[in-house]
Design an enzyme around this catalytic site. Sequence first.
Site, PDB file in Angstrom:
ATOM      1  N   TYR A 203      42.210  46.954  33.784  1.00 43.33           N
ATOM      2  CA  TYR A 203      41.204  45.895  34.048  1.00 43.33           C
ATOM      3  C   TYR A 203      39.827  46.235  33.460  1.00 43.33           C
ATOM      4  CZ  TYR A 203      40.358  49.751  37.438  1.00 43.33           C
ATOM      5  OH  TYR A 203      40.006  51.075  38.127  1.00 43.33           O
ATOM      6  N   CYS A 204      38.894  45.611  33.457  1.00 38.17           N
ATOM      7  CA  CYS A 204      37.491  45.672  33.032  1.00 38.17           C
ATOM      8  C   CYS A 204      36.513  45.306  34.269  1.00 38.17           C
ATOM      9  CB  CYS A 204      37.414  45.389  31.624  1.00 38.17           C
ATOM     10  SG  CYS A 204      37.810  43.521  31.369  1.00 38.17           S
ATOM     11  N   THR A 205      35.408  44.876  33.695  1.00 34.52           N
ATOM     12  CA  THR A 205      34.607  44.140  34.702  1.00 34.52           C
ATOM     13  C   THR A 205      35.044  42.931  35.168  1.00 34.52           C
ATOM     14  OG1 THR A 205      32.545  45.141  33.830  1.00 34.52           O
ATOM     15  CG2 THR A 205      32.225  43.446  35.141  1.00 34.52           C
TER      16      THR A 205
END
Length: 243
Positions: A137-139
């Site tokens: 995941y990222c932001t």
Amino acid sequence: ALLEEEGAVDAIALDDGTDEDDDEEDGVIPEEKLYVDCPECVARRERHFVSIMNEFKYVRGTLSKLRKRDVVRALLQSPAATVSRRARDDIKAPFLREINDGGLSMLNELLLRFGAPGIKRVLDLCADRSRHPVAFYCTAGKDRTGMITAIILSVLGVPDEDIVEDYGLSANVYAEMNDHKAMVGALSQRSLDPKTFLGAPPQVMRDTLVALRENYGSVEGYLDWIGFDEVSREKLRRALLNP
């Protein structure tokens, strides 16, 4: 919440490389720190912070696309920028114009080029079946995460249009986040167009896949370039497709 409820999940955070508090070697948090309430998970699960894109890489990539005369002009004006706001604005103008005009398609192009070591690292982790299930995941889960997801789906034989459709599902992700207004304000303050960068238009992924093949010959050609060869790709397929 995912990590607390599912102690058997490896987590890969697609980091922007700016977390000064993370002093762990190789971007890995020791399991005994991560799973303090899950002793049985220790020694088999980790959380990895992998840098895919940061501001330095973004500026470097944008600089490579600017016209030479704009670069020379920026260099000539740089001494004045220390005392003149107008000079600073003049220097930033061509960068901001290039970034806004290039939009997410250019961001993805730079992700593929400058984020190659991080992308390979994530793919290697995903190909290691002993780590499954795994979450990355990222932001917002649409740019760094979306690019890696597109690559994985392509390796698995998913048609381009299905990859494009999958990417488009993230179109409203920022609108649904609690800090949506803050994100819009932060981008606007930096003279970046929120409408350009907070969405996930299907055409962006369509253009990205076309550009990837133009620049590297094929998805496989790109993966060969970053060192994720056919042996690694077959390992990834076995890890994700075999029950």
